[in-house]
Write a protein that holds these residues in place. Structure first.
Motif, PDB file in Angstrom:
ATOM      1  N   ALA A 122       0.830  -1.202   0.000  1.00  0.00           N
ATOM      2  CA  ALA A 122       0.000   0.000   0.000  1.00  0.00           C
ATOM      3  C   ALA A 122       0.869   1.259   0.000  1.00  0.00           C
ATOM      4  CB  ALA A 122      -0.914  -0.013   1.230  1.00  0.00           C
ATOM      5  N   PRO A 123       0.255   2.428  -0.247  1.00  0.00           N
ATOM      6  CA  PRO A 123       1.019   3.682  -0.273  1.00  0.00           C
ATOM      7  C   PRO A 123       1.892   3.943   0.948  1.00  0.00           C
ATOM      8  CG  PRO A 123      -1.129   4.049  -1.242  1.00  0.00           C
ATOM      9  CD  PRO A 123      -1.144   2.640  -0.693  1.00  0.00           C
ATOM     10  N   PRO A 124       1.429   3.630   2.193  1.00  0.00           N
ATOM     11  CA  PRO A 124       2.309   3.901   3.342  1.00  0.00           C
ATOM     12  C   PRO A 124       3.633   3.149   3.279  1.00  0.00           C
ATOM     13  CG  PRO A 124       0.057   3.560   4.082  1.00  0.00           C
ATOM     14  CD  PRO A 124       0.087   3.186   2.633  1.00  0.00           C
ATOM     15  N   HIS A 125       3.618   1.925   2.739  1.00  0.00           N
ATOM     16  CA  HIS A 125       4.863   1.163   2.623  1.00  0.00           C
ATOM     17  C   HIS A 125       5.846   1.881   1.695  1.00  0.00           C
ATOM     18  CE1 HIS A 125       1.864  -2.186   3.487  1.00  0.00           C
ATOM     19  NE2 HIS A 125       2.658  -2.165   4.552  1.00  0.00           N
ATOM     20  N   LEU A 126       5.349   2.369   0.579  1.00  0.00           N
ATOM     21  CA  LEU A 126       6.220   3.052  -0.370  1.00  0.00           C
ATOM     22  C   LEU A 126       6.725   4.372   0.208  1.00  0.00           C
ATOM     23  CD1 LEU A 126       7.607   3.295  -3.073  1.00  0.00           C
ATOM     24  CD2 LEU A 126       5.469   4.165  -4.047  1.00  0.00           C
ATOM     25  N   LEU A 127       5.852   5.125   0.866  1.00  0.00           N
ATOM     26  CA  LEU A 127       6.274   6.393   1.460  1.00  0.00           C
ATOM     27  C   LEU A 127       7.358   6.157   2.501  1.00  0.00           C
ATOM     28  CD1 LEU A 127       6.010   9.425   1.764  1.00  0.00           C
ATOM     29  CD2 LEU A 127       4.097   9.052   3.357  1.00  0.00           C
ATOM     30  N   CYS A 128       7.208   5.104   3.279  1.00  0.00           N
ATOM     31  CA  CYS A 128       8.203   4.775   4.285  1.00  0.00           C
ATOM     32  C   CYS A 128       9.558   4.515   3.648  1.00  0.00           C
ATOM     33  CB  CYS A 128       7.742   3.551   5.074  1.00  0.00           C
ATOM     34  SG  CYS A 128       8.796   3.135   6.478  1.00  0.00           S
ATOM     35  N   LEU A 129       9.572   3.814   2.525  1.00  0.00           N
ATOM     36  CA  LEU A 129      10.833   3.529   1.833  1.00  0.00           C
ATOM     37  C   LEU A 129      11.431   4.788   1.235  1.00  0.00           C
ATOM     38  CD1 LEU A 129      12.416   0.857   1.381  1.00  0.00           C
ATOM     39  CD2 LEU A 129      10.126   0.581   2.349  1.00  0.00           C
ATOM     40  N   LEU A 130      10.604   5.646   0.683  1.00  0.00           N
ATOM     41  CA  LEU A 130      11.111   6.879   0.067  1.00  0.00           C
ATOM     42  C   LEU A 130      11.783   7.790   1.088  1.00  0.00           C
ATOM     43  CD1 LEU A 130       8.222   7.820  -2.410  1.00  0.00           C
ATOM     44  CD2 LEU A 130      10.394   6.696  -2.937  1.00  0.00           C
ATOM     45  N   VAL A 131      11.202   7.906   2.266  1.00  0.00           N
ATOM     46  CA  VAL A 131      11.788   8.800   3.264  1.00  0.00           C
ATOM     47  C   VAL A 131      12.976   8.155   3.967  1.00  0.00           C
ATOM     48  CG1 VAL A 131       9.606   9.995   3.610  1.00  0.00           C
ATOM     49  CG2 VAL A 131      10.223   8.099   5.124  1.00  0.00           C
ATOM     50  N   SER A 132      13.137   6.830   3.815  1.00  0.00           N
ATOM     51  CA  SER A 132      14.274   6.135   4.433  1.00  0.00           C
ATOM     52  C   SER A 132      15.549   6.284   3.622  1.00  0.00           C
ATOM     53  CB  SER A 132      13.958   4.641   4.608  1.00  0.00           C
ATOM     54  OG  SER A 132      12.864   4.449   5.472  1.00  0.00           O
ATOM     55  N   ASP A 133      15.415   6.611   2.334  1.00  0.00           N
ATOM     56  CA  ASP A 133      16.577   6.721   1.447  1.00  0.00           C
ATOM     57  C   ASP A 133      17.118   8.141   1.483  1.00  0.00           C
ATOM     58  OD1 ASP A 133      18.481   6.617  -0.513  1.00  0.00           O
ATOM     59  OD2 ASP A 133      17.112   6.166  -2.158  1.00  0.00           O
ATOM     60  N   SER A 134      18.148   8.363   2.293  1.00  0.00           N
ATOM     61  CA  SER A 134      18.655   9.720   2.489  1.00  0.00           C
ATOM     62  C   SER A 134      19.259  10.320   1.228  1.00  0.00           C
ATOM     63  CB  SER A 134      19.697   9.731   3.614  1.00  0.00           C
ATOM     64  OG  SER A 134      20.780   8.864   3.304  1.00  0.00           O
ATOM     65  N   GLY A 135      19.670   9.484   0.267  1.00  0.00           N
ATOM     66  CA  GLY A 135      20.269  10.004  -0.956  1.00  0.00           C
ATOM     67  C   GLY A 135      19.309  10.093  -2.121  1.00  0.00           C
TER      68      GLY A 135
END
Length: 286
Positions: A190-203
């Protein structure tokens, strides 16, 4: 085995033609041939994706295919990196995430981008669902994401005619989202899973846009944390959790040994992605 396979295919052609004559048999043969070709492509895509997950570089894959690293990557990156959920676990894409991914592709097309970057995925998540509500609650607006991305990465180019492929970083975020959904017992990605991954990638470009806008990734994680655990399922204590790659979020059991750093771990596949990214010309999409 080759003769048996040919015989099986010939029987399939005859069965479809059902005694309809030469034209009917030719039409049936064309149909069967296309299906076999598609199946062969799917088979190769599957094992190339598996090789990439295991850490093999595009250079090694290209060598086995008899082409250059650049040719292998250009041909197979999008085919093997598009969201293909863990077949063995029957994971599905939530309808809201599908709508968000469609929006991300359209944003990249309108942007004239050669690839769908992680900042386009961030824009796509503004479409609907929990991720959109979280971002809007933190005063994040789509027009501000576009303006910030343009200031960081350059103005949009001419509008594209087709939806571009995913960048490797975007594809890895999608892949990480599926593993996060699976690890947390969710029924679908779901969208929350993807958002979590996007904000975890500092670069990643998505995180850079949010940083520039003054949006704290810890605030986002705090807001979405309660959504990525399936109802009734408690978090395991950290000491009982299997180590995961801090970048693609895959568990050690899926990717093999992890290189450890201060509060961070990285798998061989992500090391290869980093090496390939630094080898690319400046300004390539991520």
């Amino acid at each position: 085995m080759a003769d048996l396979r040919f015989a099986d295919l010939a029987d399939a052609v005859e069965s479809r033609a059902a005694g309809g004559g030469d034209v009917a048999r030719l039409d049936a043969a064309i149909s069967v041939s296309r299906e076999v070709g598609n199946l062969a492509d799917e088979l190769l895509d599957h094992f190339i994706r598996q090789a990439r997950s295991a850490g093999l570089s595009w250079g090694v894959i290209g060598e086995r295919l008899g082409v250059s690293k650049q040719a292998a990557r250009a041909k197979f990156l999008d085919r093997v990196a598009r969201l293909r959920l863990v077949e063995s676990d029957g994971m599905e894409v939530a309808p809201r995430l599908s709508a968000c991914l469609d929006r991300a592709g359209e944003e990249a097309r309108l942007d004239g981008s050669a690839q769908i970057g992680t900042h386009h995925l961030l824009l796509g998540l503004m479409e609907e669902g929990v991720a959109a509500a979280v971002l809007e609650g933190l005063k994040v607006r789509a027009e501000d994401i576009r303006a910030t991305a343009a200031s960081l990465f350059g103005p949009p180019g001419p509008e594209g005619k087709e939806i571009p492929p995913y960048s490797e970083q975007a594809a890895m975020a999608l892949d990480g989202a599926q593993h996060m959904a699976h690890d947390n017992g969710a029924d679908a990605v779901a969208p929350p899973h993807l958002l979590c991954l996007l904000v975890s990638d500092s670069g990643g470009k998505a995180r850079r846009v949010l940083n520039e806008m003054g949006v704290s990734h810890t605030d986002i994680r705090r807001e979405i944390d309660r959504y990525i655990i399936a109802p009734g399922r408690k978090r395991r204590r950290r000491r009982d959790q299997e180590l995961i790659c801090s970048f693609c979020r895959k568990p050690r059991s899926a990717v093999g040994p992890l290189v450890a750093g201060p509060n961070v771990h990285i798998c061989a596949a992500c090391v290869n992605v980093a090496r390939d990214t630094f080898a690319e010309p400046a300004g390539a999409a991520t």
